[in-house]
Design a protein around this motif. Structure first.
Motif, mmCIF file in Angstrom:
data_model
loop_
_atom_site.group_PDB
_atom_site.id
_atom_site.type_symbol
_atom_site.label_atom_id
_atom_site.label_comp_id
_atom_site.label_asym_id
_atom_site.label_seq_id
_atom_site.Cartn_x
_atom_site.Cartn_y
_atom_site.Cartn_z
ATOM 1 N N SER A 287 0.871 -1.167 0.000
ATOM 2 C CA SER A 287 0.000 0.000 0.000
ATOM 3 C C SER A 287 0.913 1.224 0.000
ATOM 4 O O SER A 287 2.115 1.114 0.253
ATOM 5 C CB SER A 287 -0.913 -0.009 1.223
ATOM 6 O OG SER A 287 -0.161 -0.185 2.405
ATOM 7 N N TYR A 288 0.336 2.389 -0.250
ATOM 8 C CA TYR A 288 1.175 3.582 -0.360
ATOM 9 C C TYR A 288 0.791 4.681 0.623
ATOM 10 O O TYR A 288 1.349 5.777 0.593
ATOM 11 C CB TYR A 288 1.146 4.104 -1.798
ATOM 12 C CG TYR A 288 1.687 3.072 -2.773
ATOM 13 C CD1 TYR A 288 3.049 2.806 -2.835
ATOM 14 C CD2 TYR A 288 0.835 2.322 -3.573
ATOM 15 C CE1 TYR A 288 3.558 1.828 -3.680
ATOM 16 C CE2 TYR A 288 1.322 1.342 -4.426
ATOM 17 C CZ TYR A 288 2.682 1.097 -4.477
ATOM 18 O OH TYR A 288 3.184 0.119 -5.314
ATOM 19 N N GLU A 289 -0.142 4.344 1.504
ATOM 20 C CA GLU A 289 -0.476 5.235 2.599
ATOM 21 C C GLU A 289 -0.944 4.398 3.776
ATOM 22 O O GLU A 289 -1.334 3.236 3.609
ATOM 23 C CB GLU A 289 -1.571 6.233 2.190
ATOM 24 C CG GLU A 289 -2.886 5.577 1.798
ATOM 25 C CD GLU A 289 -3.935 6.597 1.418
ATOM 26 O OE1 GLU A 289 -3.815 7.760 1.852
ATOM 27 O OE2 GLU A 289 -4.874 6.236 0.691
ATOM 28 N N ALA A 290 -0.874 4.968 4.969
ATOM 29 C CA ALA A 290 -1.243 4.229 6.170
ATOM 30 C C ALA A 290 -2.746 3.980 6.201
ATOM 31 O O ALA A 290 -3.546 4.868 5.879
ATOM 32 C CB ALA A 290 -0.807 5.007 7.410
ATOM 33 N N ALA A 291 -3.113 2.774 6.584
ATOM 34 C CA ALA A 291 -4.524 2.430 6.719
ATOM 35 C C ALA A 291 -5.129 3.183 7.905
ATOM 36 O O ALA A 291 -4.426 3.665 8.800
ATOM 37 C CB ALA A 291 -4.679 0.926 6.907
ATOM 38 N N SER B 38 -0.976 16.799 8.847
ATOM 39 C CA SER B 38 0.348 16.911 8.246
ATOM 40 C C SER B 38 1.156 15.635 8.480
ATOM 41 O O SER B 38 1.905 15.193 7.594
ATOM 42 C CB SER B 38 1.091 18.115 8.816
ATOM 43 O OG SER B 38 1.331 17.954 10.205
ATOM 44 N N ARG B 39 1.031 15.029 9.650
ATOM 45 C CA ARG B 39 1.715 13.755 9.906
ATOM 46 C C ARG B 39 1.213 12.678 8.953
ATOM 47 O O ARG B 39 1.985 11.870 8.444
ATOM 48 C CB ARG B 39 1.477 13.305 11.345
ATOM 49 C CG ARG B 39 2.313 14.026 12.388
ATOM 50 C CD ARG B 39 1.933 13.525 13.776
ATOM 51 N NE ARG B 39 2.756 14.120 14.813
ATOM 52 C CZ ARG B 39 3.833 13.564 15.336
ATOM 53 N NH1 ARG B 39 4.226 12.378 14.902
ATOM 54 N NH2 ARG B 39 4.520 14.168 16.281
ATOM 55 N N ARG B 40 -0.100 12.642 8.754
ATOM 56 C CA ARG B 40 -0.649 11.640 7.835
ATOM 57 C C ARG B 40 -0.118 11.865 6.431
ATOM 58 O O ARG B 40 0.239 10.913 5.733
ATOM 59 C CB ARG B 40 -2.184 11.673 7.857
ATOM 60 C CG ARG B 40 -2.825 10.723 6.846
ATOM 61 C CD ARG B 40 -4.303 10.546 7.094
ATOM 62 N NE ARG B 40 -4.541 9.724 8.275
ATOM 63 C CZ ARG B 40 -4.482 8.397 8.290
ATOM 64 N NH1 ARG B 40 -4.164 7.737 7.179
ATOM 65 N NH2 ARG B 40 -4.728 7.738 9.384
ATOM 66 N N ARG B 41 -0.061 13.103 5.964
ATOM 67 C CA ARG B 41 0.462 13.392 4.624
ATOM 68 C C ARG B 41 1.907 12.929 4.495
ATOM 69 O O ARG B 41 2.308 12.377 3.471
ATOM 70 C CB ARG B 41 0.358 14.884 4.307
ATOM 71 C CG ARG B 41 -1.014 15.362 3.898
ATOM 72 C CD ARG B 41 -0.937 16.721 3.230
ATOM 73 N NE ARG B 41 -0.263 17.712 4.079
ATOM 74 C CZ ARG B 41 -0.879 18.481 4.961
ATOM 75 N NH1 ARG B 41 -2.186 18.363 5.132
ATOM 76 N NH2 ARG B 41 -0.200 19.366 5.677
ATOM 77 N N GLU B 42 2.705 13.170 5.534
ATOM 78 C CA GLU B 42 4.120 12.808 5.479
ATOM 79 C C GLU B 42 4.333 11.304 5.390
ATOM 80 O O GLU B 42 5.400 10.846 4.977
ATOM 81 C CB GLU B 42 4.836 13.365 6.718
ATOM 82 C CG GLU B 42 4.978 14.875 6.702
ATOM 83 C CD GLU B 42 5.450 15.415 8.035
ATOM 84 O OE1 GLU B 42 5.758 14.585 8.920
ATOM 85 O OE2 GLU B 42 5.506 16.646 8.197
ATOM 86 N N ASN B 43 3.327 10.525 5.794
ATOM 87 C CA ASN B 43 3.406 9.069 5.692
ATOM 88 C C ASN B 43 2.675 8.536 4.465
ATOM 89 O O ASN B 43 2.569 7.320 4.293
ATOM 90 C CB ASN B 43 2.838 8.426 6.956
ATOM 91 C CG ASN B 43 3.795 8.508 8.130
ATOM 92 O OD1 ASN B 43 4.595 7.617 8.364
ATOM 93 N ND2 ASN B 43 3.723 9.609 8.877
ATOM 94 N N ASP B 44 2.166 9.439 3.638
ATOM 95 C CA ASP B 44 1.562 9.088 2.357
ATOM 96 C C ASP B 44 2.688 9.114 1.316
ATOM 97 O O ASP B 44 3.235 10.158 1.002
ATOM 98 C CB ASP B 44 0.467 10.099 2.008
ATOM 99 C CG ASP B 44 -0.248 9.770 0.708
ATOM 100 O OD1 ASP B 44 0.404 9.294 -0.248
ATOM 101 O OD2 ASP B 44 -1.466 9.992 0.638
ATOM 102 N N LEU B 45 3.046 7.952 0.791
ATOM 103 C CA LEU B 45 4.230 7.853 -0.059
ATOM 104 C C LEU B 45 4.080 8.615 -1.359
ATOM 105 O O LEU B 45 5.041 9.226 -1.848
ATOM 106 C CB LEU B 45 4.563 6.387 -0.327
ATOM 107 C CG LEU B 45 4.765 5.507 0.916
ATOM 108 C CD1 LEU B 45 5.283 4.138 0.520
ATOM 109 C CD2 LEU B 45 5.707 6.180 1.907
ATOM 110 N N LEU B 46 2.904 8.592 -1.973
ATOM 111 C CA LEU B 46 2.694 9.349 -3.203
ATOM 112 C C LEU B 46 2.792 10.848 -2.933
ATOM 113 O O LEU B 46 3.382 11.604 -3.729
ATOM 114 C CB LEU B 46 1.342 8.996 -3.816
ATOM 115 C CG LEU B 46 1.271 7.632 -4.504
ATOM 116 C CD1 LEU B 46 -0.167 7.285 -4.872
ATOM 117 C CD2 LEU B 46 2.146 7.604 -5.747
#
Length: 380
Positions: free
Chosen positions: A276-280, A294-302
């Motif tokens: 997957s390319y982002e945290a579930a 912002s933390r969630r975005r930083e862990n979104d690989l795309l």
């Protein structure tokens, strides 16, 4: 026991299906004889219903286990694994952060001699920075066992992660990482490498997606700092990030790619199989980012690839044109990678999100990963 008769073998699944069909046919045949209101007919009908339910449930449970790897062998299911005493010379106190609990008995190519096939050690890694600990297997190839201390510092190191939910044993019993590595070396496809095999679930039962959770488990820190430091210190391995790679399937694949992109000072190459390319975000993860967008975005690989400078890492992604829901995102990921990062891919014509597909991808992915690792002088 042969792979054919293993808990995830086709023969066992077919036998349970045939048994279920036979019980169902027998129930249809006998049922008319159990009509009536007496004790015997009622008990007979109840018994037949129970038999049908149980025998039909077993193939379903085996199929689910094959897909998710809850149990990798009959011994695992029955809790019959036998741990052997730790080899002489290990640190019983785990003062370097790694404790060898036992050696894992295994054979390959008709041999069980560590000088021929290498040694697998069952270890516990304790992390002073993260406060976490995890069980793992460490595969030491025969070339490592015969090497000097200086030569051992030149071996590449691969961290291999399973998915979620899963167990560490699937990396040995289903993916057969040590066997794949040994065969690749013998065939001249790969240099000998030390393998660290574990699961990303180091704060069970929570699926942390390898995140440092605010106020919770610091899983990214564990893999980026603690595990590397403990393994390198105990086995005399390089701390150079150019000598460390990480790979995994499903959630483990997401963790692998993310560790390389977010922590290039720890891992310079990564392979994600059906990643997957982002945290579930579900009942297993809970709130991983404390409500911080912002933390969630930083862990979104795309998002990272499109919005942040890319580090000098080598990445590989694997997917299937038919059968993988994340195939479109995989194409987006490939297109988003720019220098100094580099991207390679394995794309199968078909294959689902399961162990059969990942089993086909592990050998070429492991060879690719080790080929990108070039530790320097062993420094940090």
């Amino acid at each position: 026991m042969s792979t054919w008769l293993s808990i995830n073998g086709l023969a066992v699944l077919l036998l349970t299906v045939l048994l279920a069909a036979a019980v169902f046919a027998g129930t249809v045949w006998v049922w008319p004889r159990l009509t009536g209101r007496g004790v015997r007919p009622v008990l007979g009908r109840a018994g037949l219903q129970l038999a049908v339910t149980l025998t039909m449930g077993v193939p379903l449970l085996l199929a689910v286990n094959s897909s998710y790897g809850f149990y990798s062998s009959w011994r695992d299911l029955l809790s019959l694994q036998r741990e052997e005493p730790a080899p002489a010379g290990t640190d019983p106190a785990g003062r370097d952060g790694l404790l060898v609990r036992s050696t894992h008995s295994w054979r390959h190519g008709g041999s069980d001699d560590p000088a021929v096939i290498g040694r697998i050690e069952a270890v516990t890694v304790r992390g002073p920075r993260s406060g976490l600990s995890a069980q793992a297997y460490v595969y030491l190839p025969p070339q490592y066992l015969n090497a000097t201390a200086q030569r051992r510092a030149e071996f590449p190191v691969v961290l291999a992660l399973s998915g979620f939910p899963s167990t560490t044993r699937v990396l040995i019993d289903l993916f057969r990482y040590p066997q794949v590595a040994l065969d690749a070396v013998r065939e001249g496809k790969m240099r000998p490498a030390v393998l660290v095999l574990t699961t990303p679930t180091v704060a069970p039962p929570r699926d942390t997606e390898c995140v440092d959770v605010p106020g919770g488990p610091r899983v990214e820190t564990f893999f980026a700092e603690d595990l590397r430091a403990a393994t390198a210190a105990h086995y005399g391995l390089t701390r150079d990030p150019r000598g460390w790679g990480v790979m995994g399937n499903s959630v483990g694949g997401y963790c692998a790619l993310k560790l390389a992109l977010r922590k290039p000072e720890a891992y310079r190459a990564a392979a994600g199989l059906s990643a997957s390319y982002e945290a579930a975000r579900d009942a297993d993860t809970g709130d991983l980012f404390g409500g911080d967008a912002s933390r969630r975005r930083e862990n979104d690989l795309l998002w990272r690839l499109r919005n942040l400078p890319q580090p000098p890492v080598s990445l590989l992604v694997a997917s299937s044109r038919r059968g993988e829901h994340q195939y479109p995102q995989t194409l987006e990921f490939i297109e988003a990678v720019r220098p100094p990062a580099r991207i390679s891919s394995i794309v199968l014509a078909s294959g689902g999100h399961n162990y059969e597909t990942w089993g086909r991808e592990v050998p070429p992915a492991l060879v690719w990963l080790v080929g990108r690792l070039a530790p320097g002088d062993g420094g940090s």
